[in-house]
Design a protein around this motif. Structure first.
Motif, PDB file in Angstrom:
ATOM      1  N   ALA A  73     -23.481 -25.077   5.908  1.00  0.00           N
ATOM      2  CA  ALA A  73     -24.397 -26.046   5.320  1.00  0.00           C
ATOM      3  C   ALA A  73     -24.553 -25.757   3.841  1.00  0.00           C
ATOM      4  CB  ALA A  73     -25.761 -25.982   6.003  1.00  0.00           C
ATOM      5  N   THR A  99     -28.588 -32.459   1.326  1.00  0.00           N
ATOM      6  CA  THR A  99     -28.039 -31.444   2.214  1.00  0.00           C
ATOM      7  C   THR A  99     -26.769 -31.974   2.872  1.00  0.00           C
ATOM      8  OG1 THR A  99     -29.430 -32.221   4.046  1.00  0.00           O
ATOM      9  CG2 THR A  99     -30.278 -30.399   2.716  1.00  0.00           C
ATOM     10  N   TYR A 100     -25.954 -31.045   3.294  1.00  0.00           N
ATOM     11  CA  TYR A 100     -24.688 -31.413   3.926  1.00  0.00           C
ATOM     12  C   TYR A 100     -24.378 -30.346   4.961  1.00  0.00           C
ATOM     13  CZ  TYR A 100     -19.836 -32.858   4.426  1.00  0.00           C
ATOM     14  OH  TYR A 100     -18.642 -33.297   4.937  1.00  0.00           O
ATOM     15  N   TYR A 101     -23.852 -30.783   6.139  1.00  0.00           N
ATOM     16  CA  TYR A 101     -23.629 -29.869   7.242  1.00  0.00           C
ATOM     17  C   TYR A 101     -22.219 -30.011   7.809  1.00  0.00           C
ATOM     18  CZ  TYR A 101     -28.719 -29.536   7.238  1.00  0.00           C
ATOM     19  OH  TYR A 101     -30.027 -29.339   6.866  1.00  0.00           O
ATOM     20  N   ASP A 109     -19.794 -30.479  10.885  1.00  0.00           N
ATOM     21  CA  ASP A 109     -19.965 -31.303  12.083  1.00  0.00           C
ATOM     22  C   ASP A 109     -20.445 -30.471  13.281  1.00  0.00           C
ATOM     23  OD1 ASP A 109     -17.110 -33.485  11.423  1.00  0.00           O
ATOM     24  OD2 ASP A 109     -19.175 -33.525  10.685  1.00  0.00           O
ATOM     25  N   SER A 110     -19.992 -29.235  13.342  1.00  0.00           N
ATOM     26  CA  SER A 110     -20.293 -28.390  14.494  1.00  0.00           C
ATOM     27  C   SER A 110     -21.765 -27.994  14.591  1.00  0.00           C
ATOM     28  CB  SER A 110     -19.424 -27.136  14.462  1.00  0.00           C
ATOM     29  OG  SER A 110     -19.653 -26.409  13.269  1.00  0.00           O
ATOM     30  N   GLN A 152     -24.318 -30.015  12.874  1.00  0.00           N
ATOM     31  CA  GLN A 152     -25.149 -31.167  12.545  1.00  0.00           C
ATOM     32  C   GLN A 152     -26.148 -31.448  13.662  1.00  0.00           C
ATOM     33  OE1 GLN A 152     -24.745 -33.308   9.614  1.00  0.00           O
ATOM     34  NE2 GLN A 152     -26.723 -34.038  10.318  1.00  0.00           N
ATOM     35  N   GLY A 153     -27.415 -31.586  13.292  1.00  0.00           N
ATOM     36  CA  GLY A 153     -28.457 -31.890  14.265  1.00  0.00           C
ATOM     37  C   GLY A 153     -29.089 -30.675  14.899  1.00  0.00           C
ATOM     38  N   ARG A 154     -28.478 -29.502  14.732  1.00  0.00           N
ATOM     39  CA  ARG A 154     -29.032 -28.277  15.332  1.00  0.00           C
ATOM     40  C   ARG A 154     -29.509 -27.292  14.265  1.00  0.00           C
ATOM     41  NH1 ARG A 154     -26.057 -24.831  17.752  1.00  0.00           N
ATOM     42  NH2 ARG A 154     -24.059 -25.374  16.760  1.00  0.00           N
ATOM     43  N   THR A 196     -30.714 -26.527  10.194  1.00  0.00           N
ATOM     44  CA  THR A 196     -31.347 -27.163   9.050  1.00  0.00           C
ATOM     45  C   THR A 196     -31.434 -26.179   7.896  1.00  0.00           C
ATOM     46  OG1 THR A 196     -32.706 -28.554  10.502  1.00  0.00           O
ATOM     47  CG2 THR A 196     -33.377 -28.370   8.194  1.00  0.00           C
TER      48      THR A 196
END
Length: 117
Positions: free
Chosen positions: A49, A58-60, A62-63, A65-67, A69
């Motif tokens: 991230a 912010t940028y994450y 794919d693995s 993303q959503g979990r 922060t």
């Protein structure tokens, strides 16, 4: 001298949470982007991230993303990585780095995160 020190790693069960911290000194922290990376045993280091100097972008990967922060507190020269719904494949050494333009120029030593199944 720029120094980055990570903390907060440890052992957690799958589905659990951890919050990593990275303390930065020796640089005008608020002028630089920050990133988190991880390296699992036998694997290449991978991007996790990143966050802009202001914290507004912010940028994450794919693995995660959503979990996971990423956040920062410029008043404290700190960057954080909140990790939720953790998986065994999140097991790795996590490192923070300062971002200058498109490159990461200073790195911490890393903190071990182990997720048991």
């Amino acid at each position: 001298q720029v120094q980055l020190v990570e903390s907060g790693g440890g052992l957690v069960q799958a589905g659990g949470s951890l919050r990593l911290s990275c303390a930065v000194s020796g640089r005008i922290f608020s002028s630089y982007g920050m990133g988190w990376f991880r390296q699992a045993p036998g694997k290449e280091r991978e991007f996790v991230a990143r966050i802009s100097w202001s914290g507004s972008i912010t940028y994450y990967a794919d693995s995660v993303q959503g979990r996971l922060t990423i956040s920062r507190d410029n008043a404290k020269n700190m960057v954080y990585l909140q990790m939720n719904s953790m998986k065994p494949e999140d097991t790795a050494v996590y490192s923070c780095a300062t971002r200058l333009a498109a490159d990461y120029d200073y790195w911490g030593q890393g903190t071990q995160v182990t997720v048991s199944s």
